[in-house]
Design an enzyme around this catalytic site. Structure first.
Site, PDB file in Angstrom:
ATOM      1  N   GLU A  13       0.862  -1.186   0.000  1.00 22.52           N
ATOM      2  CA  GLU A  13       0.000   0.000   0.000  1.00 22.52           C
ATOM      3  C   GLU A  13       0.889   1.224   0.000  1.00 22.52           C
ATOM      4  OE1 GLU A  13      -3.454   0.375   0.449  1.00 22.52           O
ATOM      5  OE2 GLU A  13      -3.819  -1.787   0.331  1.00 22.52           O
ATOM      6  N   SER A 195       5.739   6.885  -0.302  1.00 22.76           N
ATOM      7  CA  SER A 195       7.092   6.386  -0.632  1.00 22.76           C
ATOM      8  C   SER A 195       7.868   5.890   0.592  1.00 22.76           C
ATOM      9  CB  SER A 195       7.925   7.457  -1.339  1.00 22.76           C
ATOM     10  OG  SER A 195       7.200   8.051  -2.376  1.00 22.76           O
ATOM     11  N   ARG A 196       7.161   5.413   1.600  1.00 27.08           N
ATOM     12  CA  ARG A 196       7.782   4.892   2.821  1.00 27.08           C
ATOM     13  C   ARG A 196       8.491   5.971   3.649  1.00 27.08           C
ATOM     14  NH1 ARG A 196       4.505   1.808   1.589  1.00 27.08           N
ATOM     15  NH2 ARG A 196       4.697  -0.421   1.200  1.00 27.08           N
ATOM     16  N   LEU A 197       8.165   7.250   3.377  1.00 23.74           N
ATOM     17  CA  LEU A 197       8.754   8.342   4.168  1.00 23.74           C
ATOM     18  C   LEU A 197       7.801   8.690   5.310  1.00 23.74           C
ATOM     19  CD1 LEU A 197      10.227  10.567   1.292  1.00 23.74           C
ATOM     20  CD2 LEU A 197      11.321   8.762   2.639  1.00 23.74           C
TER      21      LEU A 197
END
Ligand SMILES: Cc1cc2nc3c(=O)[nH]c(=O)nc-3n(C[C@H](O)[C@H](O)[C@H](O)COP(=O)(O)O)c2cc1C
Length: 217
Positions: A13, A195-197
């Site tokens: 996700e 973006s996994r940030l």
């Protein structure tokens, strides 16, 4: 359930619902936890008070299981269980634990660490009698975490208890059942981002003062 095989390495996700900024935080992390808990409830998530309790035994071996949070006090987090269960044995030998919440529809996680102790007998009793009578009886019927020969033995125990307590409501609280309170010294609030940030803001207790900082995702 008729399911086809799905490659789980392809499941992912992107989290874009919300952000967590330093300016969102409240001075006390328990107040901020309550804010997020109420948002989880308002979002109609199923069992928003479900959490993982992690304990370690005397050899340092960790174990986790899901429990229901039943009260948030000014000081900490209360749940109820069996005082002779595996978790209770582990808590007895090591009084530091972690609890973890996942509110995945909100793309949120909360990680809490701290010391745990039993709550007062009076407080456990007051809660016990608010439980449905069948749950009260279930607490009597189950020697939680002990091996049991069959399901039938449990059902039979329940039948015996129905007879024994047929004129009793509420039931007396079992000796080996009650609450624990986790007093936090560390709480992390995690909000999934693009973006996994992700945003990770932590509170740490030093002395009696909470300080906050941001962790890299
Ligand atoms: C959604 C959910 C809620 C649960 N709530 C509790 C609870 O509040 N108290 C409890 O003792 N066990 C609860 N359980 C069962 C525990 O996960 C666990 O099986 C049990 O406490 C025994 O754990 P132990 O052998 O490590 O002591 C719950 C399980 C699930 C899936």
């Amino acid at each position: 359930l008729n399911t086809k095989q799905t490659d789980i390495s392809k499941l992912r996700e992107n989290y874009t619902l919300a952000s967590l900024n330093e300016s969102d935080l409240l001075p006390n992390p328990i107040d901020f936890f309550n804010k997020w808990l109420q948002e989880a409830i308002a979002s109609k998530l199923p069992e928003p008070n479900a959490m993982t309790l992690s304990t370690v035994n005397e050899n340092g071996r960790p174990a986790g299981r899901i429990l229901l949070l039943k009260e948030v006090t000014k000081a900490g987090f209360i749940f109820y269980t069996n005082y002779e269960s595996r978790k209770a044995q582990e808590i007895k030998s090591h009084n530091q634990v972690a609890i973890t919440f996942l509110w995945k529809e909100l793309q949120r996680q909360v990680r809490i660490e701290g010391k745990i102790s039993k709550i007062s007998r009076a407080k456990s009793e007051a809660y016990f009698i608010t439980r449905p009578i069948k749950s009260q009886m279930g607490a009597w019927a189950s020697a939680q975490s002990k091996t049991i020969k069959s399901r039938a033995i449990l059902e039979q125990k329940m039948e015996e208890l129905k007879e024994r307590f047929k004129d009793t409501n509420p039931l007396p609280i079992p000796e080996n059942w009650g609450g624990y309170e986790v007093i936090p010294d560390y709480i992390e609030f995690w909000q999934g981002r693009r973006s996994r940030l992700h945003d990770r803001l932590i509170y740490e207790l030093s002395g009696n003062k909470w300080s906050t900082s941001r962790l890299s995702p």
